[in-house]
Design an enzyme around this catalytic site. Structure first.
Site, short mmCIF file in Angstrom:
data_model
loop_
_atom_site.label_atom_id
_atom_site.label_comp_id
_atom_site.label_asym_id
_atom_site.label_seq_id
_atom_site.Cartn_x
_atom_site.Cartn_y
_atom_site.Cartn_z
N VAL A 43 6.69 -0.09 -24.94
CA VAL A 43 7.90 -0.60 -24.29
C VAL A 43 8.60 -1.56 -25.25
CG1 VAL A 43 8.71 -2.02 -22.35
CG2 VAL A 43 6.90 -0.31 -22.01
N GLU A 102 13.46 5.33 -15.84
CA GLU A 102 12.39 5.46 -16.85
C GLU A 102 11.50 6.66 -16.49
OE1 GLU A 102 12.74 3.68 -19.44
OE2 GLU A 102 13.80 1.86 -18.78
N ALA A 103 12.15 7.74 -16.07
CA ALA A 103 11.41 8.91 -15.56
C ALA A 103 10.63 9.63 -16.66
CB ALA A 103 12.38 9.87 -14.89
N GLN A 104 10.97 9.32 -17.93
CA GLN A 104 10.19 9.94 -19.02
C GLN A 104 8.70 9.57 -18.92
OE1 GLN A 104 12.48 7.52 -19.58
NE2 GLN A 104 11.59 5.87 -20.78
N GLY A 132 23.30 3.61 -21.23
CA GLY A 132 23.81 3.24 -19.92
C GLY A 132 23.12 3.89 -18.74
N LYS A 133 21.94 4.44 -18.94
CA LYS A 133 21.24 5.15 -17.85
C LYS A 133 20.86 4.21 -16.71
CE LYS A 133 17.94 6.48 -20.57
NZ LYS A 133 18.43 5.71 -21.74
N SER A 134 20.29 3.05 -17.06
CA SER A 134 19.85 2.14 -15.99
C SER A 134 21.05 1.56 -15.25
CB SER A 134 19.00 1.00 -16.57
OG SER A 134 17.84 1.54 -17.17
N MET A 164 18.25 5.95 -25.76
CA MET A 164 18.15 4.56 -25.31
C MET A 164 19.54 3.93 -25.41
SD MET A 164 14.62 3.21 -27.11
CE MET A 164 14.72 1.56 -26.41
N1 LIG Z 1 27.81 -7.35 -23.74
C1 LIG Z 1 28.11 -6.11 -23.32
N2 LIG Z 1 29.36 -5.80 -22.96
C2 LIG Z 1 29.68 -4.57 -22.53
N3 LIG Z 1 28.80 -3.57 -22.41
C3 LIG Z 1 27.55 -3.82 -22.76
C4 LIG Z 1 27.12 -5.09 -23.21
N4 LIG Z 1 25.80 -5.04 -23.48
C5 LIG Z 1 25.43 -3.76 -23.19
N5 LIG Z 1 26.49 -3.04 -22.75
C6 LIG Z 1 26.51 -1.62 -22.34
O1 LIG Z 1 25.30 -1.32 -21.72
C7 LIG Z 1 24.79 -0.10 -22.24
C8 LIG Z 1 23.30 -0.11 -22.10
O2 LIG Z 1 23.02 -0.05 -20.71
P1 LIG Z 1 21.57 0.26 -20.14
O3 LIG Z 1 21.82 0.71 -18.73
O4 LIG Z 1 20.69 -0.89 -20.36
O5 LIG Z 1 21.13 1.50 -21.06
P2 LIG Z 1 19.88 2.49 -20.98
O6 LIG Z 1 19.25 2.34 -19.63
O7 LIG Z 1 20.44 3.86 -21.22
O8 LIG Z 1 18.95 2.09 -22.10
C9 LIG Z 1 25.31 -0.05 -23.67
O9 LIG Z 1 25.47 1.28 -24.15
C10 LIG Z 1 26.68 -0.70 -23.52
O10 LIG Z 1 27.63 0.29 -23.16
C1 LIG Z 2 11.79 6.14 -28.18
C2 LIG Z 2 10.69 5.52 -27.37
C3 LIG Z 2 10.98 4.60 -26.39
N1 LIG Z 2 9.98 4.04 -25.68
C4 LIG Z 2 10.30 3.04 -24.65
C5 LIG Z 2 11.16 1.89 -25.11
C6 LIG Z 2 11.84 1.44 -23.82
O1 LIG Z 2 10.96 0.54 -23.16
C7 LIG Z 2 11.95 2.75 -23.03
C8 LIG Z 2 13.35 3.32 -23.01
O2 LIG Z 2 14.15 2.50 -22.21
P1 LIG Z 2 15.77 2.60 -22.19
O3 LIG Z 2 16.11 1.97 -20.87
O4 LIG Z 2 16.16 4.04 -22.26
O5 LIG Z 2 16.27 1.82 -23.35
O6 LIG Z 2 11.07 3.68 -23.64
C9 LIG Z 2 8.67 4.42 -25.89
O7 LIG Z 2 7.77 3.93 -25.21
N2 LIG Z 2 8.38 5.33 -26.85
C10 LIG Z 2 9.33 5.90 -27.61
O8 LIG Z 2 9.01 6.73 -28.50
#
Ligand SMILES: Nc1ncnc2c1ncn2[C@@H]1O[C@H](COP(=O)(O)OP(=O)(O)O)[C@@H](O)[C@H]1O
Ligand SMILES: Cc1cn([C@H]2C[C@H](O)[C@@H](COP(=O)(O)O)O2)c(=O)[nH]c1=O
Length: 228
Positions: A172, A87-89, A14-16, A11
């Site tokens: 979530v 959110e392909a998981q 930066g995936k999204s 989590m």
């Molecule tokens: N205020 C901020 N300034 C710069 N980068 C940020 C900030 N807030 C979040 N991020 C970046 O966004 C990333 C999370 O991006 P997101 O795409 O939401 O992640 P994921 O989908 O993997 O959960 C963090 O690892 C960080 O690098």
């Molecule tokens: C570990 C874990 C996560 N989740 C949920 C929480 C978030 O809604 C997503 C992950 O989103 P992200 O963009 O990668 O931050 O998954 C869950 O339901 N169960 C778990 O164990």
């Protein structure tokens, strides 16, 4: 030749953001795609990043047939050249098989994004099938970090400030604190995941006069201040 690529990391790595960037780049070159998601934190039918960007997306229900969806688009004069699947998981194994078929039989690129394992370290069904079927697994370049400074590899679930290892697989939530009692998540390195040592627990241990000095080998960075 089209590919099924699975971008997977913890989590908050930066995936999204990457999913939105890839969609933007393809769209900017005139390619037509579909953006799909399932159970995004920001609500239904939206793909959102913590950087503040978001866009509308198709919500993938358990019964949605992704092959039929793409065929239907083409039938209505909207041929699809790529799919972004966030959110392909949470997708079913069957939906991942449909994605693989779309790549192989329609020559459409599919980019899937998701976490590999849940808060108990068990693979999500969608991620398991993606590992089994993807042409490539790709780790996003930006690493999420454990509170100790090491690369985070695990997603811990925290309820009322305590790490839990039992409960429903899907809840979530976010990596920042919500109201008391709400599920939140914290990414940890394996050492600290195994010891159930969240940043909250580390602070409590460091503040307690009864415990021996903190194991410096497990804590290369200072204990984080509250709220960090
Ligand atoms: N205020 C901020 N300034 C710069 N980068 C940020 C900030 N807030 C979040 N991020 C970046 O966004 C990333 C999370 O991006 P997101 O795409 O939401 O992640 P994921 O989908 O993997 O959960 C963090 O690892 C960080 O690098
Ligand atoms: C570990 C874990 C996560 N989740 C949920 C929480 C978030 O809604 C997503 C992950 O989103 P992200 O963009 O990668 O931050 O998954 C869950 O339901 N169960 C778990 O164990």
């Amino acid at each position: 030749m089209a590919e099924l690529v699975f971008f997977s990391g913890t989590m908050d790595c930066g995936k999204s953001t990457l999913a939105l960037q890839m969609d933007h780049n393809h769209r900017a070159r005139g390619r037509q795609g579909l953006v799909l998601t399932k159970h995004d934190r920001a609500g239904e039918a939206v793909l959102s990043s913590r950087l503040g960007l978001s866009r509308e997306a198709l919500e993938v229900g358990d019964e949605l047939d992704l092959w039929d969806l793409v065929v239907e688009q083409a039938t209505h004069g909207r041929p699809v050249q790529y799919l972004i699947c966030d959110e392909a998981q949470f997708y079913t194994a069957r939906q991942v098989e449909q994605l693989a078929r779309i790549v192989d039989e329609m020559d459409i690129d599919v980019y899937a994004f998701g976490i590999m394992a849940d808060f108990r370290t068990e693979l999500f069904p969608g991620s398991r099938r993606l590992v089994e079927l993807a042409d490539r697994l790709q780790v996003p370049q930006v690493e999420a970090l454990c509170w100790c400074g090491r690369r985070a590899t695990h997603n811990a679930r925290v309820v009322d400030g305590h790490m839990v290892v039992e409960g429903a697989q899907v809840v979530v939530g976010d990596t920042t604190s919500g109201p008391t009692g709400e599920v939140e998540y914290e990414v940890l390195c394996r050492r600290h995941y195994m010891r159930r040592m969240t940043s909250h627990a580390a602070r409590a241990q460091a503040a307690s006069p009864e415990v021996l000095p903190f194991d410096l080998d497990l804590c290369p960075l200072p204990i984080p201040p509250r709220g960090a």
